[in-house]
Design an enzyme around this catalytic site. Structure first.
Site, PDB file in Angstrom:
ATOM      1  CG  HIS A  76      -5.659   4.604 -15.083  1.00  7.36           C
ATOM      2  ND1 HIS A  76      -6.968   4.256 -14.876  1.00  7.36           N
ATOM      3  CD2 HIS A  76      -5.347   5.479 -14.094  1.00  7.36           C
ATOM      4  CE1 HIS A  76      -7.433   4.899 -13.807  1.00  7.36           C
ATOM      5  NE2 HIS A  76      -6.462   5.654 -13.312  1.00  7.36           N
ATOM      6  CG  HIS A 110      -4.621   3.329  -9.524  1.00  9.93           C
ATOM      7  ND1 HIS A 110      -4.927   3.977  -8.335  1.00  9.93           N
ATOM      8  CD2 HIS A 110      -5.259   4.018 -10.496  1.00  9.93           C
ATOM      9  CE1 HIS A 110      -5.729   4.991  -8.588  1.00  9.93           C
ATOM     10  NE2 HIS A 110      -5.933   5.053  -9.882  1.00  9.93           N
ATOM     11  CG  HIS A 167      -1.800   1.278   1.191  1.00  9.23           C
ATOM     12  ND1 HIS A 167      -3.001   1.316   0.510  1.00  9.23           N
ATOM     13  CD2 HIS A 167      -1.601   2.527   1.666  1.00  9.23           C
ATOM     14  CE1 HIS A 167      -3.505   2.540   0.606  1.00  9.23           C
ATOM     15  NE2 HIS A 167      -2.669   3.289   1.304  1.00  9.23           N
TER      16      HIS A 167
HETATM   17  P1  5GP Z   1      -8.125   7.148 -10.269  1.00 12.84           P
HETATM   18  O1  5GP Z   1      -9.239   8.036 -10.572  1.00 12.84           O
HETATM   19  O2  5GP Z   1      -7.809   7.117  -8.799  1.00 12.84           O
HETATM   20  O3  5GP Z   1      -6.902   7.328 -11.114  1.00 12.84           O
HETATM   21  O4  5GP Z   1      -8.622   5.713 -10.697  1.00 12.84           O
HETATM   22  C1  5GP Z   1      -9.312   4.840  -9.885  1.00 12.84           C
HETATM   23  C2  5GP Z   1      -9.782   3.749 -10.798  1.00 12.84           C
HETATM   24  O5  5GP Z   1     -10.214   2.672 -10.027  1.00 12.84           O
HETATM   25  C3  5GP Z   1     -10.963   4.154 -11.662  1.00 12.84           C
HETATM   26  O6  5GP Z   1     -10.640   3.939 -13.037  1.00 12.84           O
HETATM   27  C4  5GP Z   1     -12.081   3.259 -11.205  1.00 12.84           C
HETATM   28  O7  5GP Z   1     -12.876   2.850 -12.261  1.00 12.84           O
HETATM   29  C5  5GP Z   1     -11.361   2.100 -10.594  1.00 12.84           C
HETATM   30  N1  5GP Z   1     -12.057   1.471  -9.489  1.00 12.84           N
HETATM   31  C6  5GP Z   1     -12.703   2.079  -8.484  1.00 12.84           C
HETATM   32  N2  5GP Z   1     -13.192   1.142  -7.621  1.00 12.84           N
HETATM   33  C7  5GP Z   1     -12.793  -0.055  -8.092  1.00 12.84           C
HETATM   34  C8  5GP Z   1     -12.974  -1.392  -7.642  1.00 12.84           C
HETATM   35  O8  5GP Z   1     -13.586  -1.657  -6.616  1.00 12.84           O
HETATM   36  N3  5GP Z   1     -12.434  -2.367  -8.390  1.00 12.84           N
HETATM   37  C9  5GP Z   1     -11.753  -2.121  -9.533  1.00 12.84           C
HETATM   38  N4  5GP Z   1     -11.253  -3.142 -10.212  1.00 12.84           N
HETATM   39  N5  5GP Z   1     -11.552  -0.876  -9.999  1.00 12.84           N
HETATM   40  C10 5GP Z   1     -12.092   0.154  -9.278  1.00 12.84           C
HETATM   41 ZN    ZN Z   2      -3.845  -0.152  -0.554  1.00 10.75          ZN
END
Ligand code: 5GP
Ligand code: ZN
Length: 324
Positions: A297, A295, A241
């Site tokens: 993408h 994360h 984490h």
């Molecule tokens: P961020 O906006 O933080 O860059 O991206 C978070 C990503 O996590 C988003 O693309 C969203 O669709 C994805 N996401 C949010 N909740 C979950 C989840 O419970 N499982 C998965 N696999 N993806 C998630």
């Molecule tokens: Zn975490």
């Protein structure tokens, strides 16, 4: 003379400094000497080894001896305190005493005292070593120096005796200096390293991902995004984490990038329409980050999936994609 001169000048094809060092050693020793002397002379040219022991001198032994007021340090030089007060008979006596202490220690502990410098080299089979160096493109995965400049070693990211696996995913190529810095840390620090990589946060969705893991290596995993931007939108996350990109360690970055390459092939095999990717991190709320477990993408793109793809990630500020 002329034959040897001719050989050195014209015939000796060198892939390293070894040949002239060996000939020079033989010349300096009346034409005959043992392999240990030759090896020691080669060693005297290996600055990566010398650098390692310079580090030991400054940070370990020099530090201790200064603290005990035995020596003084002036830039690159060490000076024995009160050396001037020693008589000509006392000096050899003290040298003999040092020899006695060295031999006593070696006798008591045996070859074990160098074990910390051998540990990894011994454990990694030749074929794996080759694969790791090839994967690293012959460069140190921490500082980037090439294997021509500094000897590279194959290192366990998480040490074996702290639960690290003997898998290619847990190996990295490190130059002698970067590896030496790691080895200078004691066992407690090594334990901290594996504890660090085990860090999970109980209420974090990505630490406790329920989705199918589609690819994995020692330090990272990948799964499909629950709300995909395009079909087969994947998230690659460190197992540990941490909040965002800037908290990643170099081995984690390496692991995530490697996973990206594997996933690229996998996704393209599964879906022949994929003809490009957008790859990116959101870092911070203002940059749009919503899940605070780092994360990456990996967003597959297909011809015609938007009317005008120009600018790609530039389009995260609407209207800024096409800059011309
Ligand atoms: P961020 O906006 O933080 O860059 O991206 C978070 C990503 O996590 C988003 O693309 C969203 O669709 C994805 N996401 C949010 N909740 C979950 C989840 O419970 N499982 C998965 N696999 N993806 C998630
Ligand atoms: Zn975490």
């Amino acid at each position: 003379m002329s034959n040897l001169k001719d050989f050195i000048e014209k015939k000796m094809s060198m892939s390293h400094i070894y040949q002239p060092v060996m000939i020079k050693t033989l010349l300096e020793n009346g034409g005959i000497t043992d392999k240990k002397t030759i090896a020691k002379n080669i060693l005297s040219y290996d600055f990566s080894q010398i650098e390692y022991y310079e580090g030991i001198t400054n940070n370990m032994v020099g530090h201790v001896l200064r603290k005990n007021e035995v020596v003084l340090k002036d830039k690159n030089n060490y000076k024995l305190k009160l050396f001037e007060d020693l008589s000509s008979t006392e000096v050899p006596e003290l040298i003999a005493l040092c020899d006695e202490k060295i031999n006593e220690y070696i006798k008591k502990r045996g070859a074990k005292i160098w074990e910390h410098r051998r540990r990894n080299r011994k454990a990694v089979p030749g074929s794996t070593r080759y694969q790791v160096l090839k994967r690293a493109d012959g460069r140190c995965e921490l500082c980037g120096i090439s294997k021509e400049e500094k000897a590279l070693e194959v290192d366990h990211i998480i040490p074996k005796n702290n639960g690290g696996e003997d898998s290619i995913d847990n190996y990295q190529a490190l130059c002698f200096s970067c590896n030496a810095n790691k080895r200078d840390t004691d066992d407690t620090d090594f334990r901290n390293l594996s504890v660090k990589y085990q860090a999970r946060k109980p209420d974090c969705i990505f630490c406790n991902i329920s989705r199918k893991i589609i690819a994995e290596n020692e330090l990272s995993i990948a799964f499909y995004d629950k709300y995909p931007v395009t079909l087969k939108h994947v998230l690659i996350v460190p197992k540990r984490h941490c909040n965002d990109y800037f908290e990643l360690s170099q081995p984690e970055i390496n692991a995530m990038i490697r996973l990206t390459h594997i996933l690229k092939e996998k996704l393209k095999t599964q879906d022949k329409n994929i003809s490009g990717f957008n790859i990116g991190f959101n870092s911070g709320e203002d940059a749009g980050q919503t899940v605070f477990h780092c994360h990456m993408h990996l967003i597959p793109r297909r011809k015609g999936d938007v009317e005008n793809p120009i600018g790609g990630v530039r389009n995260l500020i609407p209207g800024k994609g096409d800059y011309k």
